[in-house]
Design a protein around this motif. Structure first.
Motif, mmCIF file in Angstrom:
data_model
loop_
_atom_site.group_PDB
_atom_site.id
_atom_site.type_symbol
_atom_site.label_atom_id
_atom_site.label_comp_id
_atom_site.label_asym_id
_atom_site.label_seq_id
_atom_site.Cartn_x
_atom_site.Cartn_y
_atom_site.Cartn_z
ATOM 1 N N TYR A 70 33.783 204.406 49.892
ATOM 2 C CA TYR A 70 34.790 204.587 50.936
ATOM 3 C C TYR A 70 34.562 205.882 51.717
ATOM 4 O O TYR A 70 34.779 205.927 52.937
ATOM 5 N N ALA A 71 34.115 206.935 51.032
ATOM 6 C CA ALA A 71 33.861 208.197 51.723
ATOM 7 C C ALA A 71 32.674 208.074 52.680
ATOM 8 O O ALA A 71 32.719 208.592 53.808
ATOM 9 N N LEU A 72 31.615 207.403 52.258
ATOM 10 C CA LEU A 72 30.441 207.251 53.117
ATOM 11 C C LEU A 72 30.766 206.433 54.364
ATOM 12 O O LEU A 72 30.277 206.738 55.460
ATOM 13 N N MET A 73 31.569 205.399 54.218
ATOM 14 C CA MET A 73 31.953 204.610 55.379
ATOM 15 C C MET A 73 32.823 205.433 56.344
ATOM 16 O O MET A 73 32.692 205.318 57.566
ATOM 17 N N ALA A 74 33.703 206.255 55.780
ATOM 18 C CA ALA A 74 34.527 207.109 56.641
ATOM 19 C C ALA A 74 33.686 208.173 57.337
ATOM 20 O O ALA A 74 33.929 208.515 58.504
ATOM 21 N N GLN A 75 32.686 208.710 56.645
ATOM 22 C CA GLN A 75 31.819 209.724 57.241
ATOM 23 C C GLN A 75 31.023 209.172 58.409
ATOM 24 O O GLN A 75 30.757 209.874 59.385
ATOM 25 N N LEU A 76 30.616 207.920 58.295
ATOM 26 C CA LEU A 76 29.792 207.330 59.339
ATOM 27 C C LEU A 76 30.544 207.192 60.659
ATOM 28 O O LEU A 76 29.916 207.033 61.712
ATOM 29 N N ARG A 77 31.857 207.272 60.629
ATOM 30 C CA ARG A 77 32.647 207.211 61.858
ATOM 31 C C ARG A 77 32.784 208.573 62.526
ATOM 32 O O ARG A 77 33.332 208.659 63.634
ATOM 33 N N GLN A 78 32.293 209.631 61.897
ATOM 34 C CA GLN A 78 32.388 210.965 62.478
ATOM 35 C C GLN A 78 31.204 211.210 63.412
ATOM 36 O O GLN A 78 30.064 210.852 63.104
#
Length: 308
Positions: free
Chosen positions: A41-49
């Motif tokens: 979940y953290a990696l997917m959220a990071q990819l939106r930055q």
């Protein structure tokens, strides 16, 4: 005259919906998978930055540029020896030295090519991760059973280094394949890839550990990122200057970046450290990594959480 009869209106019919909780019938996984869930979940959220996207794009661009440059460098001895055209081979000892030098370049150039993107990715993804959770009060959610501080920290380590790991391993694979194409053997290319994988793991584990360590000290994400950048760059300048002033090479290997570079030199057989001093870079890496993880674990163990 008969009067028409009207049918009585039908009584309303309602549908009763059950609002009771139903038993979960899906698959159940071991709590050991918790770090992978947190990391995903953290990696997917990071990819939106935007910053993460820019760092990844920069890493791919640098990989293409350095791969082209190193491919040209490694192709020159092959062309000069006539190996690609069936010509006479040069001195076998000289060719063996060229091959060893090329395999040593795989290790050092992987780190040099992706150092800036790796630093930026760990800065964005790791240096503010725990600070953001502290500010949002998310530990009440994360540390609910069966999630423990140790599993949470493992998930944050994976998410702090995930994109950097993919970028570095992609670069390492490209360099290893180029070595296989130019005067290397499958065993030599595999050895270079294996040692390169160890080097990438050492660098990313130490950077991610320090990033999480400083992130656990404050609720301010910007402050933790500034502290991480200061440790990386100010520490490098400090120990390099101190080592030059004291004329002691081992002092130059004590900072977060140089300790891994020194171990690369040891793998390549050109390290100036001998005897007991040869262990100093590994000890410095261990202190940075274990000390930072210990600090983060201690801070997480002191988090106030109401456990159900």
């Amino acid at each position: 005259m008969a009067t028409p009869t009207t049918k009585p209106a039908a009584s309303p019919v309602g549908v009763v919906h059950s609002l009771a909780y139903s038993r979960y019938a899906g698959p159940r996984r071991s709590p050991n998978f918790t770090p992978l869930v947190i990391a995903r979940y953290a990696l997917m959220a990071q990819l939106r930055q935007r910053g993460v996207k820019v760092a990844l794009l920069l890493g791919v661009l640098l990989m293409a540029i350095f791969a082209a440059g190193m491919g040209f460098k490694w192709a020159l001895p092959t062309l000069a020896s006539g190996a690609m055209f069936g010509g006479a081979q040069s001195n076998p000892a000289q060719l063996a030295a060229i091959v060893r030098e090329g395999e040593a370049d795989v290790l050092s150039m992987t780190l040099r090519t992706q150092f800036l993107p790796t630093f930026l990715l760990v800065l964005w993804c790791g240096a503010g991760a725990i600070s953001a959770d502290l500010m949002a009060g998310a530990f009440q959610f994360h540390f609910s059973r069966p999630v423990s501080p140790g599993r949470y920290l493992a998930g944050r380590m994976l998410s702090a280094s995930g994109w950097s790991l993919a970028l570095s391993f992609g670069t390492l694979l490209v360099f290893a394949l180029e070595r296989l194409a130019f005067q290397s053997t499958p065993l030599g290319a595999a050895r270079a890839f294996g040692l390169g994988a160890v080097v990438v793991f050492l660098e990313l584990s130490s950077l991610s550990a320090v990033a999480l360590g400083v992130s656990s000290l404050t609720r301010r994400k910007g402050l933790s990122q500034a502290m991480f950048a200061a440790i990386v760059f100010a520490g490098w300048v400090l120990f390099r200057s101190l080592g030059a002033l004291l004329r002691t090479p081992w002092v130059k290997t004590l900072d977060l970046v140089s300790c891994v570079d020194a171990m690369v030199s040891q793998f390549n057989g050109d390290s100036p450290l001998h005897g007991a001093r040869a262990a100093i870079p590994a000890l410095a890496w261990l202190v940075w990594t274990a000390g930072s993880l210990g600090l983060a674990a201690w801070r997480l163990s002191r988090a106030e959480v109401n456990r159900g």
